[in-house]
Design a protein around this motif. Structure first.
Motif, PDB file in Angstrom:
ATOM      1  N   PRO A  83       9.297  70.109  -1.493  1.00  0.00           N
ATOM      2  CA  PRO A  83       8.594  70.445  -0.022  1.00  0.00           C
ATOM      3  C   PRO A  83       7.261  69.703  -0.012  1.00  0.00           C
ATOM      4  CG  PRO A  83       7.787  71.910  -2.087  1.00  0.00           C
ATOM      5  CD  PRO A  83       9.083  71.006  -2.593  1.00  0.00           C
ATOM      6  N   ARG A  84       7.266  69.395   1.236  1.00  0.00           N
ATOM      7  CA  ARG A  84       5.796  68.332   1.759  1.00  0.00           C
ATOM      8  C   ARG A  84       5.138  68.967   2.891  1.00  0.00           C
ATOM      9  NH1 ARG A  84       9.161  62.645   1.189  1.00  0.00           N
ATOM     10  NH2 ARG A  84      10.758  63.156  -0.232  1.00  0.00           N
ATOM     11  N   PRO A  85       3.908  68.444   2.743  1.00  0.00           N
ATOM     12  CA  PRO A  85       2.981  68.747   3.891  1.00  0.00           C
ATOM     13  C   PRO A  85       3.529  68.129   5.389  1.00  0.00           C
ATOM     14  CG  PRO A  85       1.782  67.954   2.225  1.00  0.00           C
ATOM     15  CD  PRO A  85       3.236  67.707   1.850  1.00  0.00           C
ATOM     16  N   PHE A  86       3.320  68.808   6.378  1.00  0.00           N
ATOM     17  CA  PHE A  86       3.965  68.213   7.630  1.00  0.00           C
ATOM     18  C   PHE A  86       2.825  68.611   8.637  1.00  0.00           C
ATOM     19  CE2 PHE A  86       5.516  72.526   6.967  1.00  0.00           C
ATOM     20  CZ  PHE A  86       5.242  73.208   8.138  1.00  0.00           C
ATOM     21  N   TYR A  87       3.193  67.798   9.738  1.00  0.00           N
ATOM     22  CA  TYR A  87       2.308  68.185  10.928  1.00  0.00           C
ATOM     23  C   TYR A  87       3.197  68.855  12.011  1.00  0.00           C
ATOM     24  CZ  TYR A  87      -1.197  64.929   9.116  1.00  0.00           C
ATOM     25  OH  TYR A  87      -2.052  64.282   8.409  1.00  0.00           O
ATOM     26  N   ALA A  88       2.541  69.933  12.878  1.00  0.00           N
ATOM     27  CA  ALA A  88       3.079  70.481  14.042  1.00  0.00           C
ATOM     28  C   ALA A  88       2.683  69.455  15.052  1.00  0.00           C
ATOM     29  CB  ALA A  88       2.540  71.759  14.248  1.00  0.00           C
ATOM     30  N   ALA A  89       4.050  68.942  15.872  1.00  0.00           N
ATOM     31  CA  ALA A  89       3.738  68.306  16.994  1.00  0.00           C
ATOM     32  C   ALA A  89       4.312  68.573  18.236  1.00  0.00           C
ATOM     33  CB  ALA A  89       4.651  66.761  16.433  1.00  0.00           C
ATOM     34  N   VAL A  90       3.801  68.324  19.146  1.00  0.00           N
ATOM     35  CA  VAL A  90       4.140  68.577  20.490  1.00  0.00           C
ATOM     36  C   VAL A  90       4.585  67.279  21.477  1.00  0.00           C
ATOM     37  CG1 VAL A  90       3.042  70.983  20.792  1.00  0.00           C
ATOM     38  CG2 VAL A  90       1.738  68.693  21.566  1.00  0.00           C
ATOM     39  N   GLY A  91       5.157  67.419  22.279  1.00  0.00           N
ATOM     40  CA  GLY A  91       5.608  66.216  23.274  1.00  0.00           C
ATOM     41  C   GLY A  91       7.167  66.433  23.896  1.00  0.00           C
ATOM     42  N   PRO A  92       7.637  65.680  24.545  1.00  0.00           N
ATOM     43  CA  PRO A  92       8.773  65.728  25.142  1.00  0.00           C
ATOM     44  C   PRO A  92      10.026  66.390  24.587  1.00  0.00           C
ATOM     45  CG  PRO A  92       7.970  63.757  25.860  1.00  0.00           C
ATOM     46  CD  PRO A  92       6.955  64.195  24.759  1.00  0.00           C
ATOM     47  N   LYS A  93      10.107  65.839  23.152  1.00  0.00           N
ATOM     48  CA  LYS A  93      11.056  66.356  22.095  1.00  0.00           C
ATOM     49  C   LYS A  93      10.538  67.165  21.075  1.00  0.00           C
ATOM     50  CE  LYS A  93      13.794  62.147  23.040  1.00  0.00           C
ATOM     51  NZ  LYS A  93      14.538  61.011  22.457  1.00  0.00           N
ATOM     52  N   TYR A  94       9.219  67.381  20.942  1.00  0.00           N
ATOM     53  CA  TYR A  94       8.698  68.260  19.837  1.00  0.00           C
ATOM     54  C   TYR A  94       8.109  69.524  20.585  1.00  0.00           C
ATOM     55  CZ  TYR A  94      10.030  65.076  16.156  1.00  0.00           C
ATOM     56  OH  TYR A  94      10.809  64.298  15.156  1.00  0.00           O
ATOM     57  N   LYS A  95       8.444  70.772  20.404  1.00  0.00           N
ATOM     58  CA  LYS A  95       7.812  71.945  20.925  1.00  0.00           C
ATOM     59  C   LYS A  95       7.066  72.587  19.960  1.00  0.00           C
ATOM     60  CE  LYS A  95       9.768  70.222  24.516  1.00  0.00           C
ATOM     61  NZ  LYS A  95       8.920  69.483  25.529  1.00  0.00           N
ATOM     62  N   TYR A  96       5.803  72.094  19.497  1.00  0.00           N
ATOM     63  CA  TYR A  96       5.299  72.718  18.313  1.00  0.00           C
ATOM     64  C   TYR A  96       6.198  72.765  17.069  1.00  0.00           C
ATOM     65  CZ  TYR A  96       1.292  74.968  15.955  1.00  0.00           C
ATOM     66  OH  TYR A  96       0.226  75.298  15.199  1.00  0.00           O
ATOM     67  N   GLN A  97       6.652  71.512  16.658  1.00  0.00           N
ATOM     68  CA  GLN A  97       7.851  71.490  15.633  1.00  0.00           C
ATOM     69  C   GLN A  97       7.595  70.478  14.425  1.00  0.00           C
ATOM     70  OE1 GLN A  97      10.796  71.147  18.801  1.00  0.00           O
ATOM     71  NE2 GLN A  97      12.150  72.549  17.685  1.00  0.00           N
ATOM     72  N   ALA A  98       7.877  70.591  13.503  1.00  0.00           N
ATOM     73  CA  ALA A  98       7.531  69.674  12.233  1.00  0.00           C
ATOM     74  C   ALA A  98       7.698  68.445  12.203  1.00  0.00           C
ATOM     75  CB  ALA A  98       7.931  70.394  11.012  1.00  0.00           C
ATOM     76  N   VAL A  99       7.016  67.433  11.994  1.00  0.00           N
ATOM     77  CA  VAL A  99       7.177  66.313  11.705  1.00  0.00           C
ATOM     78  C   VAL A  99       6.551  65.705  10.432  1.00  0.00           C
ATOM     79  CG1 VAL A  99       5.282  65.372  12.934  1.00  0.00           C
ATOM     80  CG2 VAL A  99       7.017  63.789  12.613  1.00  0.00           C
ATOM     81  N   ASN A 137       1.181  64.525  20.676  1.00  0.00           N
ATOM     82  CA  ASN A 137      -0.008  64.899  20.075  1.00  0.00           C
ATOM     83  C   ASN A 137       0.473  65.574  18.519  1.00  0.00           C
ATOM     84  OD1 ASN A 137      -2.093  64.080  21.749  1.00  0.00           O
ATOM     85  ND2 ASN A 137      -1.518  66.153  22.965  1.00  0.00           N
ATOM     86  N   LEU A 138      -0.255  65.402  17.568  1.00  0.00           N
ATOM     87  CA  LEU A 138      -0.071  65.998  16.219  1.00  0.00           C
ATOM     88  C   LEU A 138      -1.111  67.248  16.389  1.00  0.00           C
ATOM     89  CD1 LEU A 138       0.267  63.103  13.725  1.00  0.00           C
ATOM     90  CD2 LEU A 138       1.864  64.379  14.776  1.00  0.00           C
ATOM     91  N   VAL A 139      -0.772  68.575  16.430  1.00  0.00           N
ATOM     92  CA  VAL A 139      -1.702  69.366  16.611  1.00  0.00           C
ATOM     93  C   VAL A 139      -2.187  69.897  15.385  1.00  0.00           C
ATOM     94  CG1 VAL A 139      -1.869  71.928  17.464  1.00  0.00           C
ATOM     95  CG2 VAL A 139      -0.136  70.226  18.659  1.00  0.00           C
ATOM     96  N   GLN A 140      -1.556  70.104  14.242  1.00  0.00           N
ATOM     97  CA  GLN A 140      -2.166  70.773  13.011  1.00  0.00           C
ATOM     98  C   GLN A 140      -1.372  70.431  11.861  1.00  0.00           C
ATOM     99  OE1 GLN A 140      -2.537  75.378  13.364  1.00  0.00           O
ATOM    100  NE2 GLN A 140      -2.008  75.281  11.285  1.00  0.00           N
ATOM    101  N   LEU A 141      -2.042  70.458  10.652  1.00  0.00           N
ATOM    102  CA  LEU A 141      -1.561  69.921   9.565  1.00  0.00           C
ATOM    103  C   LEU A 141      -1.196  71.368   8.740  1.00  0.00           C
ATOM    104  CD1 LEU A 141      -1.068  68.145   6.811  1.00  0.00           C
ATOM    105  CD2 LEU A 141      -3.549  68.451   6.328  1.00  0.00           C
ATOM    106  N   ASN A 142      -0.071  71.166   8.066  1.00  0.00           N
ATOM    107  CA  ASN A 142       0.530  72.457   7.253  1.00  0.00           C
ATOM    108  C   ASN A 142       0.864  72.004   5.930  1.00  0.00           C
ATOM    109  OD1 ASN A 142       1.077  75.054   9.272  1.00  0.00           O
ATOM    110  ND2 ASN A 142       1.778  73.087  10.445  1.00  0.00           N
ATOM    111  N   TYR A 143       0.403  72.616   4.909  1.00  0.00           N
ATOM    112  CA  TYR A 143       0.752  72.460   3.561  1.00  0.00           C
ATOM    113  C   TYR A 143       2.339  72.687   3.177  1.00  0.00           C
ATOM    114  CZ  TYR A 143      -4.392  71.643   3.293  1.00  0.00           C
ATOM    115  OH  TYR A 143      -5.662  71.240   3.723  1.00  0.00           O
ATOM    116  N   HIS A 144       2.343  72.302   1.843  1.00  0.00           N
ATOM    117  CA  HIS A 144       3.750  72.352   1.843  1.00  0.00           C
ATOM    118  C   HIS A 144       4.460  73.610   1.352  1.00  0.00           C
ATOM    119  CE1 HIS A 144       2.264  71.626  -2.565  1.00  0.00           C
ATOM    120  NE2 HIS A 144       3.044  72.479  -2.740  1.00  0.00           N
ATOM    121  N   ASP A 145       3.920  74.613   1.092  1.00  0.00           N
ATOM    122  CA  ASP A 145       4.269  76.152   1.098  1.00  0.00           C
ATOM    123  C   ASP A 145       4.281  76.761   2.336  1.00  0.00           C
ATOM    124  OD1 ASP A 145       1.447  76.069   1.355  1.00  0.00           O
ATOM    125  OD2 ASP A 145       1.246  77.787  -0.253  1.00  0.00           O
TER     126      ASP A 145
END
Length: 639
Positions: A83-99, A137-145
């Protein structure tokens, strides 16, 4: 014998060292600075000795926390299942989804800047590539848990990682209110009489069919909209790492942990105005930290306890990894730890059923209106977009008697509404507590939650209240609005007490709200406004609503975010008694005695030479506003 004694002393006082596994592929790769630099990833270097030192968990192996295969030197195989940290992203193809962190070229998780609301914010390393991926945009960092699909805390990942060493603690947390989002899950729909509609909305995660059924536009509210709102909600609900990993602190190996979470951790740990920064500072407006977390900034004083270095967990103690309800009697009684004499005096006085915060919280900020209507949320169109940006100040909270406990507490009543609701609740025009009657809710087994579990919050465990005022029509495209008065408890921003006259000069309570609304893309320029609130024997009303010119952006209708323009009287309610109960003559006599004692104490303190007596006089002065009779007795007995 002498050498044996020296050896024992050396063993007792030696700095502990942890033996990392030098044969682990984790150590071989991430501990090889030269090779990582050649590969173009110097930021991925970690000094294994420094990692052991910072983690401070007895030499726990890398795979204990990160999983993977430490026996393999193959990149794919070694990282398989991690499991890895990830960012919540928004944009044309990302709707507050993980990247993944590839988007930042694995930029180190280290704090940047001084603004504690965004210490761990990041930007794409290659803006052009991000644009091609459909990321704005990258909205928020989420840790791997956290679960990348839902953004929620994952009990399954936590048990596989943290649970290897802290099994009992993880099991406790996975059953706790925070671990399962129990309270929020109790809000299944907008129109339920109990626990009623609320500022954060219902639990969008498992109740799509019910929510669609009460939506006036029916099929217009889609599963994708509901799932997006669910992801947005989950960002505030904490994981093990959110509480115990100190990513907001600079360190050599980025592996520092703490057993006892500190205040900034409770406020999101530098990852945004999330966790308790959201409901305390952004919503209620009586936050603990305030400063850059406050809405608006630079206008509201800090909590005196925060200024003195008191941590959240000094008052809110965990039991079996659960804090219960943060407004519980245990939290209130924590005042007694440091203010014993004053607390005991107040409990014995005629104000014994008045919460400390009723007097010691004054001006509050944050939301002065909130409306849910058509707009854009989580990067996509949504029928239920939360328009909360009516940020401003209320000059005084309103003191209301909690029906179940009889305790007088400070609340901030303000107008709220949700557009496009077709179901009218039964309990209209009644003062209601946000208790949650025992109900069974669904769990998400895909992330390790039970299939279902019970949720309950009793009336004497809550302090927030609400009044549903009804359904209101007359809108062009948004019939109808479910209107209610949100009544959030004010608990922090403790400071110098309000004066006696603020409660006892009238049996009615009046307060004024000022606000500024500013959302680019919704309005062309900010607009300002204000209103007055009056609560008394005959009910509660919101009057004198005024605002500057509203210029909406193209394609936006003001009724989506400002329905009060059409129905300004929707939040006026008769038949609820909010009168301040006191005897005018008795108050006048008591206040006169208070003034006389204060004058005597002032004189004696200014002339007292004996240090012991001086401290006793100061203590009596502190007791005086809380219990005049007790202070008089203390002064009489002072030798």
């Amino acid at each position: 014998m002498r050498f044996a004694f020296i050896f024992i002393l050396a063993a007792l006082f030696a700095v502990p060292t942890f033996a990392f596994d030098a044969n682990s592929s984790c150590v071989k790769c991430h501990g090889d600075k030269e090779t990582l630099t050649k590969l173009g990833y110097p930021q991925m270097y970690l000094d294994p000795a420094e990692v052991d030192k910072e983690v401070n968990m007895g030499g726990a192996a890398c795979e204990a926390c990160h999983l993977g295969n430490p026996a393999s030197m193959d990149r794919e195989e070694a990282h398989k299942g991690m499991p890895r940290p990830f960012y919540a992203a928004v944009g044309p193809k990302y709707k507050y989804q993980a990247v993944g962190r590839e988007i930042t070229n694995f930029e180190s998780i280290q704090p940047k800047g001084k603004d504690r609301t965004k210490l761990l914010n990041a930007k794409p390393a290659d803006p052009k590539k991000a644009e091609e991926m459909g990321i704005k945009n990258l909205v928020q960092l989420n840790y791997h848990d956290h679960d990348p699909k839902t953004m929620a805390y994952s009990p399954e990942i936590a048990m596989k990682t943290c649970g290897q060493c802290h099994e009992n603690e993880v099991k406790d947390y996975n059953k706790a209110g925070m671990g399962l989002n129990k309270t929020q899950r109790g809000f299944k729909t907008w129109s339920a009489d109990k626990p009623g509609p609320q500022n954060c909305g219902p639990w969008f995660g498992d109740n799509y069919e019910e929510l669609k059924g009460e939506c006036a536009r029916g099929e217009g509210f889609t599963k994708a909209m509901s799932a997006g709102l669910d992801r947005g909600c989950n960002k505030c609900h904490a994981s093990c790492n959110d509480c115990h990993y100190e990513g907001h602190k600079a360190s050599k190996a980025r592996h520092t942990f703490t057993k006892k979470p500190e205040t900034l951790t409770c406020y999101g740990g530098g990852r945004g105005t999330i966790c308790h920064a959201g409901p305390m500072d952004r919503r209620r407006g009586a936050g603990y930290m305030r400063q850059e977390f406050a809405f608006p900034v630079n206008e509201l004083h800090d909590d005196v306890h925060f200024a003195k270095g008191v941590q959240c967990t000094d008052c809110h103690e965990s039991k079996n990894h659960s804090y219960g309800h943060i407004g519980s009697a245990d939290a209130r009684k924590s005042c007694q730890k440091c203010h014993t004499e004053v607390y005991d005096a107040a409990q014995k006085s005629e104000h014994g059923n008045v919460d400390c915060s009723s007097c010691h919280v004054k001006a509050v900020g944050a939301y002065q209106f909130t409306f849910w209507g058509p707009g854009k949320s989580e990067g996509m169109p949504n029928l239920y977009t939360k328009y909360k940006e009516y940020y401003g100040t209320r000059d005084l909270p309103t003191i209301v008697k909690q029906p179940a406990t009889g305790l007088w507490i400070p609340l901030k009543p303000y107008p709220m509404g949700t557009m496009n609701i077709n179901k009218k609740p039964k309990s209209v025009g009644k003062l209601m507590l946000r208790d949650i009657q025992k109900t069974t809710v669904k769990g998400n087994t895909a992330i390790g939650q039970p299939e279902s579990f019970e949720v309950e919050r009793k009336a004497d465990e809550v302090n927030d209240m609400y009044i549903i005022t009804g359904l209101y029509g007359g809108y062009k495209t948004n019939d109808k609005m479910l209107a209610w008065i949100q009544m959030d408890k004010m608990s922090h921003s403790i400071g110098e007490a309000r004066d006696c006259a603020s409660c006892h000069s009238s049996h009615e309570q009046k307060a004024t709200s000022w606000y500024t609304f500013d959302i680019p893309g919704v309005v062309k320029k900010p607009f300002n406004g204000s209103y007055t609130m009056t609560a008394g024997k005959k009910g509660i009303r919101f009057e004198n609503m005024t605002n500057t010119e509203i210029l909406t952006a193209e394609g936006v209708d003001s009724e989506d975010f400002a329905p009060f323009l059409k129905n300004p009287e929707a939040w006026n309610v008769k038949g609820i008694d909010f009168e301040m109960k006191f005897d005018d003559k008795k108050y006048a006599a008591g206040f006169g005695q208070y003034q006389n004692l204060y004058a005597e104490l002032h004189n004696r303190i200014s002339s007292e030479k004996d240090k012991v007596k001086l401290e006793q006089l100061k203590k009596i002065k502190a007791v005086l506003p809380h219990n005049v009779a007790y202070a008089a007795e203390m002064l009489k007995n002072l030798k």
